[in-house]
Motif scaffolding. Sequence first.
Motif, mmCIF file in Angstrom:
data_model
loop_
_atom_site.group_PDB
_atom_site.id
_atom_site.type_symbol
_atom_site.label_atom_id
_atom_site.label_comp_id
_atom_site.label_asym_id
_atom_site.label_seq_id
_atom_site.Cartn_x
_atom_site.Cartn_y
_atom_site.Cartn_z
ATOM 1 N N ARG A 190 0.841 -1.212 0.000
ATOM 2 C CA ARG A 190 0.000 0.000 0.000
ATOM 3 C C ARG A 190 0.871 1.254 0.000
ATOM 4 O O ARG A 190 0.576 2.222 -0.710
ATOM 5 N N LEU A 191 1.933 1.237 0.778
ATOM 6 C CA LEU A 191 2.832 2.401 0.811
ATOM 7 C C LEU A 191 3.379 2.679 -0.587
ATOM 8 O O LEU A 191 3.456 3.824 -1.032
ATOM 9 N N LEU A 192 3.729 1.606 -1.282
ATOM 10 C CA LEU A 192 4.314 1.750 -2.624
ATOM 11 C C LEU A 192 3.253 2.191 -3.642
ATOM 12 O O LEU A 192 3.472 3.117 -4.420
ATOM 13 N N ASN A 193 2.114 1.529 -3.617
ATOM 14 C CA ASN A 193 1.097 1.788 -4.647
ATOM 15 C C ASN A 193 0.354 3.094 -4.442
ATOM 16 O O ASN A 193 0.035 3.795 -5.391
ATOM 17 N N GLU A 194 0.083 3.438 -3.175
ATOM 18 C CA GLU A 194 -0.717 4.642 -2.924
ATOM 19 C C GLU A 194 0.140 5.880 -2.677
ATOM 20 O O GLU A 194 -0.300 6.993 -2.923
ATOM 21 N N PHE A 195 1.352 5.658 -2.174
ATOM 22 C CA PHE A 195 2.175 6.825 -1.800
ATOM 23 C C PHE A 195 3.521 6.865 -2.524
ATOM 24 O O PHE A 195 4.332 7.740 -2.268
ATOM 25 N N ASP A 196 3.756 5.894 -3.415
ATOM 26 C CA ASP A 196 5.053 5.800 -4.103
ATOM 27 C C ASP A 196 6.205 5.786 -3.117
ATOM 28 O O ASP A 196 7.298 6.294 -3.397
ATOM 29 N N LEU A 197 5.978 5.212 -1.965
ATOM 30 C CA LEU A 197 6.977 5.221 -0.901
ATOM 31 C C LEU A 197 7.527 3.816 -0.660
ATOM 32 O O LEU A 197 6.773 2.888 -0.405
ATOM 33 N N GLU A 198 8.851 3.714 -0.746
ATOM 34 C CA GLU A 198 9.493 2.432 -0.436
ATOM 35 C C GLU A 198 10.170 2.508 0.922
ATOM 36 O O GLU A 198 10.988 3.385 1.165
ATOM 37 N N ILE A 199 9.799 1.564 1.803
ATOM 38 C CA ILE A 199 10.557 1.385 3.047
ATOM 39 C C ILE A 199 11.053 -0.056 3.066
ATOM 40 O O ILE A 199 10.630 -0.873 2.249
ATOM 41 N N GLY A 200 11.947 -0.375 3.990
ATOM 42 C CA GLY A 200 12.559 -1.696 3.978
ATOM 43 C C GLY A 200 11.866 -2.688 4.896
ATOM 44 O O GLY A 200 11.375 -2.324 5.970
ATOM 45 N N ALA A 201 11.853 -3.943 4.467
ATOM 46 C CA ALA A 201 11.349 -5.024 5.312
ATOM 47 C C ALA A 201 12.473 -5.510 6.221
ATOM 48 O O ALA A 201 13.623 -5.111 6.062
ATOM 49 N N GLY A 202 12.141 -6.370 7.156
ATOM 50 C CA GLY A 202 13.164 -6.990 8.002
ATOM 51 C C GLY A 202 13.932 -8.026 7.204
ATOM 52 O O GLY A 202 13.401 -8.614 6.269
ATOM 53 N N LEU A 203 15.200 -8.221 7.576
ATOM 54 C CA LEU A 203 16.046 -9.219 6.899
ATOM 55 C C LEU A 203 16.309 -10.374 7.855
ATOM 56 O O LEU A 203 16.364 -10.182 9.067
ATOM 57 N N GLY A 204 16.517 -11.547 7.295
ATOM 58 C CA GLY A 204 16.947 -12.709 8.082
ATOM 59 C C GLY A 204 16.028 -12.961 9.266
ATOM 60 O O GLY A 204 14.804 -13.079 9.113
ATOM 61 N N ALA A 205 16.624 -12.995 10.461
ATOM 62 C CA ALA A 205 15.876 -13.314 11.676
ATOM 63 C C ALA A 205 14.789 -12.280 11.972
ATOM 64 O O ALA A 205 13.858 -12.553 12.725
ATOM 65 N N LEU A 206 14.907 -11.091 11.405
ATOM 66 C CA LEU A 206 13.943 -10.026 11.698
ATOM 67 C C LEU A 206 12.887 -9.874 10.595
ATOM 68 O O LEU A 206 12.065 -8.965 10.634
ATOM 69 N N SER A 207 12.913 -10.799 9.628
ATOM 70 C CA SER A 207 11.947 -10.759 8.534
ATOM 71 C C SER A 207 10.520 -10.880 9.081
ATOM 72 O O SER A 207 10.229 -11.761 9.886
ATOM 73 N N GLY A 208 9.637 -9.966 8.651
ATOM 74 C CA GLY A 208 8.251 -9.997 9.114
ATOM 75 C C GLY A 208 8.051 -9.417 10.504
ATOM 76 O O GLY A 208 6.922 -9.329 10.989
ATOM 77 N N LYS A 209 9.153 -9.002 11.145
ATOM 78 C CA LYS A 209 9.033 -8.492 12.523
ATOM 79 C C LYS A 209 9.277 -6.984 12.610
ATOM 80 O O LYS A 209 8.819 -6.344 13.541
ATOM 81 N N ILE A 210 10.054 -6.457 11.661
ATOM 82 C CA ILE A 210 10.374 -5.021 11.747
ATOM 83 C C ILE A 210 10.229 -4.355 10.373
ATOM 84 O O ILE A 210 10.157 -5.036 9.345
ATOM 85 N N TRP A 211 10.207 -3.029 10.404
ATOM 86 C CA TRP A 211 10.378 -2.217 9.205
ATOM 87 C C TRP A 211 11.663 -1.435 9.375
ATOM 88 O O TRP A 211 12.029 -1.072 10.506
#
Length: 377
Positions: free
Chosen positions: A330-351
């Motif tokens: 939604r951030l990308l499609n509605e606001f053209d905004l890219e933020i980062g997902a969690g990597l490795g052990a933090l995947s799905g847990k943080i931005w």
Amino acid sequence: MTQPAPAISSFHPPRRILMGPGPSDVPQRILDAMARPTIGHLDPAFQDMMEQIKTLLRYAFQTENQLTFPVSGPGSVGMETCFVNLVEPGDKVIVCTNGVFGGRMLENVKRVGGVPVLVEDAWGRAVDANKVEAAFQANPDAKILAFVHAETSTGAQSDAAALAAIARKYGALTLMDCVTSLGGTPVLLDQWGIDAAYSGSQKCLSCTPGLSPVSFSEAAIAKVRARKTPVQSWFMDLNLVLGYWGGEGKRTYHHTAPINPLYGLHEALVILAEEGLDNAWARHRAMHEMLKTGLEGMGLAFVVAENERLPQLNSVALPAGLDDAAARARLLNEFDLEIGAGLGALSGKIWRIGLMGASARRENVETCLKALGAVLA
Ligand SMILES: *Cc1c(COP(=O)(O)O)cnc(C)c1O
């Protein structure tokens, strides 16, 4: 003969606001510089520009190191260049891991035949200097200390000066990843006594990806020159690259430099010098403070403790029950905004919200807070 694909024509990317872990927003000035005419890489005009890039990089790294130049490749190639040259088979290397990129350092040490001594810290924490001291006490024959200054996978910053001082006490060289710190928070190679450092063009330098500034001290060069075995990589062998980037004047062909991307890096470094390092660092901090106030106002909690936190990479815990991928879409499609997902052990847990280089500006922070507010509502 196969036919060309007639439906495919020029690519026009959407305009995005880049607030992830890199690449960051690239100023139009840099894109314009990259669109200038391509000339030969041995053209005297190009060679003059190469010398200017080296001078500007010495300023960015705060070093007098003669061997300071951009490797033709992303930060990962800068990393490999450091390890493949400095580590000889059998060399003991103390490697600190507190996130994804420390793990890659470990992988590099193993692949070049080094003997890793692991110093582990929790993801989200800085490297613990006491553990590093203990590792040297147990392994006084260690030749190199390797650590990540700014761990982009978590947003934690380690005390590079303290870590390098320990390595020096035990007669070891220090190898530092400053991909995310260079241009965003202080990187003082000479003051801290760092022997080898690599960075990237697309984080706080706000250039396009694909170039990796590196710098080597005299002690590091002496270790490379004293090797008993040749560097395993032909492309990254500093002894060979030196004839291309090293010598003033008589330059010999090694590989064809990425000419236009180097125009871009030159412009990015001119922009940094115009602003001044102190001002750039202060701007990253000020934008972080502004973002932090807004994020905490929305109830988002930072992953890293305040005293170990990077201003240019803000990791926050995801609210319980939130669909990570859907929210970022939604951030990308509605606001053209890219933020980062969690990597490795933090995947799905943080931005991971980046405030790197030109992305560290008031309008971006405001847009980001507004967009997050809408998505989390
Ligand atoms: C981005 C990054 C790298 C890798 O750089 P690439 O240009 O993606 O190869 C290495 N280390 C750290 C800390 C980074 O943030």
